[in-house]
Write a protein that holds these residues in place. Sequence first.
Motif, PDB file in Angstrom:
ATOM      1  N   LEU A 118       0.813  -1.219   0.000  1.00 33.35           N
ATOM      2  CA  LEU A 118       0.000   0.000   0.000  1.00 33.35           C
ATOM      3  C   LEU A 118       0.846   1.269   0.000  1.00 33.35           C
ATOM      4  O   LEU A 118       0.410   2.306  -0.496  1.00 33.35           O
ATOM      5  CB  LEU A 118      -0.939  -0.012   1.215  1.00 33.35           C
ATOM      6  N   VAL A 119       2.042   1.185   0.569  1.00 31.89           N
ATOM      7  CA  VAL A 119       2.923   2.369   0.556  1.00 31.89           C
ATOM      8  C   VAL A 119       3.291   2.709  -0.886  1.00 31.89           C
ATOM      9  O   VAL A 119       3.274   3.879  -1.294  1.00 31.89           O
ATOM     10  CB  VAL A 119       4.189   2.120   1.393  1.00 31.89           C
ATOM     11  N   SER A 120       3.624   1.680  -1.640  1.00 24.64           N
ATOM     12  CA  SER A 120       3.968   1.881  -3.046  1.00 24.64           C
ATOM     13  C   SER A 120       2.785   2.468  -3.817  1.00 24.64           C
ATOM     14  O   SER A 120       2.951   3.385  -4.634  1.00 24.64           O
ATOM     15  CB  SER A 120       4.391   0.550  -3.660  1.00 24.64           C
ATOM     16  N   LEU A 121       1.585   1.942  -3.561  1.00 23.32           N
ATOM     17  CA  LEU A 121       0.391   2.474  -4.223  1.00 23.32           C
ATOM     18  C   LEU A 121       0.177   3.933  -3.854  1.00 23.32           C
ATOM     19  O   LEU A 121      -0.160   4.756  -4.707  1.00 23.32           O
ATOM     20  CB  LEU A 121      -0.841   1.656  -3.839  1.00 23.32           C
ATOM     21  N   SER A 122       0.379   4.278  -2.586  1.00 20.27           N
ATOM     22  CA  SER A 122       0.204   5.658  -2.131  1.00 20.27           C
ATOM     23  C   SER A 122       1.161   6.596  -2.857  1.00 20.27           C
ATOM     24  O   SER A 122       0.776   7.703  -3.270  1.00 20.27           O
ATOM     25  CB  SER A 122       0.430   5.750  -0.621  1.00 20.27           C
ATOM     26  N   LEU A 123       2.402   6.169  -3.042  1.00 16.29           N
ATOM     27  CA  LEU A 123       3.381   6.994  -3.756  1.00 16.29           C
ATOM     28  C   LEU A 123       2.989   7.154  -5.220  1.00 16.29           C
ATOM     29  O   LEU A 123       3.156   8.230  -5.810  1.00 16.29           O
ATOM     30  CB  LEU A 123       4.767   6.363  -3.648  1.00 16.29           C
ATOM     31  N   PHE A 124       2.448   6.091  -5.806  1.00 13.98           N
ATOM     32  CA  PHE A 124       2.010   6.139  -7.201  1.00 13.98           C
ATOM     33  C   PHE A 124       0.853   7.127  -7.363  1.00 13.98           C
ATOM     34  O   PHE A 124       0.843   7.953  -8.289  1.00 13.98           O
ATOM     35  CB  PHE A 124       1.585   4.744  -7.638  1.00 13.98           C
ATOM     36  N   LEU A 125      -0.113   7.052  -6.459  1.00 14.71           N
ATOM     37  CA  LEU A 125      -1.249   7.983  -6.509  1.00 14.71           C
ATOM     38  C   LEU A 125      -0.793   9.410  -6.256  1.00 14.71           C
ATOM     39  O   LEU A 125      -1.308  10.353  -6.866  1.00 14.71           O
ATOM     40  CB  LEU A 125      -2.303   7.569  -5.475  1.00 14.71           C
ATOM     41  N   LEU A 126       0.180   9.576  -5.364  1.00 17.29           N
ATOM     42  CA  LEU A 126       0.729  10.908  -5.093  1.00 17.29           C
ATOM     43  C   LEU A 126       1.413  11.470  -6.335  1.00 17.29           C
ATOM     44  O   LEU A 126       1.315  12.671  -6.614  1.00 17.29           O
ATOM     45  CB  LEU A 126       1.717  10.831  -3.926  1.00 17.29           C
ATOM     46  N   LEU A 127       2.096  10.600  -7.088  1.00 15.43           N
ATOM     47  CA  LEU A 127       2.736  11.027  -8.330  1.00 15.43           C
ATOM     48  C   LEU A 127       1.700  11.559  -9.320  1.00 15.43           C
ATOM     49  O   LEU A 127       1.890  12.631  -9.916  1.00 15.43           O
ATOM     50  CB  LEU A 127       3.498   9.849  -8.943  1.00 15.43           C
ATOM     51  N   LEU A 128       0.596  10.831  -9.477  1.00 15.02           N
ATOM     52  CA  LEU A 128      -0.459  11.260 -10.399  1.00 15.02           C
ATOM     53  C   LEU A 128      -1.087  12.578  -9.937  1.00 15.02           C
ATOM     54  O   LEU A 128      -1.282  13.496 -10.738  1.00 15.02           O
ATOM     55  CB  LEU A 128      -1.534  10.181 -10.489  1.00 15.02           C
ATOM     56  N   ALA A 129      -1.403  12.648  -8.643  1.00 13.69           N
ATOM     57  CA  ALA A 129      -2.057  13.848  -8.106  1.00 13.69           C
ATOM     58  C   ALA A 129      -1.141  15.061  -8.201  1.00 13.69           C
ATOM     59  O   ALA A 129      -1.587  16.161  -8.563  1.00 13.69           O
ATOM     60  CB  ALA A 129      -2.470  13.608  -6.655  1.00 13.69           C
ATOM     61  N   SER A 130       0.141  14.884  -7.887  1.00 17.44           N
ATOM     62  CA  SER A 130       1.076  16.013  -7.909  1.00 17.44           C
ATOM     63  C   SER A 130       1.281  16.525  -9.328  1.00 17.44           C
ATOM     64  O   SER A 130       1.430  17.736  -9.543  1.00 17.44           O
ATOM     65  CB  SER A 130       2.419  15.614  -7.288  1.00 17.44           C
ATOM     66  N   ALA A 131       1.272  15.608 -10.320  1.00 14.04           N
ATOM     67  CA  ALA A 131       1.432  16.040 -11.712  1.00 14.04           C
ATOM     68  C   ALA A 131       0.242  16.898 -12.144  1.00 14.04           C
ATOM     69  O   ALA A 131       0.418  17.961 -12.753  1.00 14.04           O
ATOM     70  CB  ALA A 131       1.578  14.826 -12.621  1.00 14.04           C
ATOM     71  N   ILE A 132      -0.975  16.447 -11.820  1.00 13.45           N
ATOM     72  CA  ILE A 132      -2.163  17.214 -12.186  1.00 13.45           C
ATOM     73  C   ILE A 132      -2.201  18.546 -11.437  1.00 13.45           C
ATOM     74  O   ILE A 132      -2.519  19.593 -12.016  1.00 13.45           O
ATOM     75  CB  ILE A 132      -3.432  16.387 -11.891  1.00 13.45           C
ATOM     76  N   PHE A 133      -1.840  18.532 -10.147  1.00 15.44           N
ATOM     77  CA  PHE A 133      -1.809  19.763  -9.368  1.00 15.44           C
ATOM     78  C   PHE A 133      -0.795  20.749  -9.950  1.00 15.44           C
ATOM     79  O   PHE A 133      -1.054  21.949 -10.039  1.00 15.44           O
ATOM     80  CB  PHE A 133      -1.459  19.447  -7.915  1.00 15.44           C
TER      81      PHE A 133
END
Length: 205
Positions: A118-133
Amino acid sequence: TYSRGGFLGLCAVLLVLILRSRKKLLGIAAMSLGVILFLNFGPQAYLERIQSIKNYEEDDSAMGRIYAWRVAMAMIKERPLTGVGLRNFVQMYPIYDPIHAPKVAHNSYLQLAAETGLVSLSLFLLLLASAIFKLKKIRRKIKFNLSTAWIHNYSRMIEIGLIGYIVTAFFLTRHDFDLLYQFVGLTVALEHIAKKEKLIPEYAK
């Protein structure tokens, strides 16, 4: 490919294009015309496959994905931090479901979490969110005019591409898709150019 996930991703992209357009009524009219043409002239086999979305319980392919999602959830529940190991989903599948044939999760988020935690998934989702932000921040900070229109257009293009990926990734195992990381790299490049050219006010001093 007759992909239903691709069809849903296309719908999401078209919707965002209309919402981002300055001529929303024209966009709605164009999409409506496209839908009419698609329903009347699209391949019958593809139309039947799209219509099967609402009756997914009767479709072996759709049910196979649901079984795979359940297996992924079982892996995550048993090994939430480490997962079963990178590229090990198919190999470990029979342990969690000995009845059905092993397959990938057909969901990028679930397979990533099942294999690496889940930590890896959280980092992946953070990558997507930060790019859009970051793309939204670029447009918000840079005043739109003829000389900066290109960076606004590119930021919208990349953002829409990311949204298309986010939707289709629910139905495909593509967390290692190279185009996704090219989008992220282009996002960083746009911000770097904006800073270098002093287009963003806070870096213009």
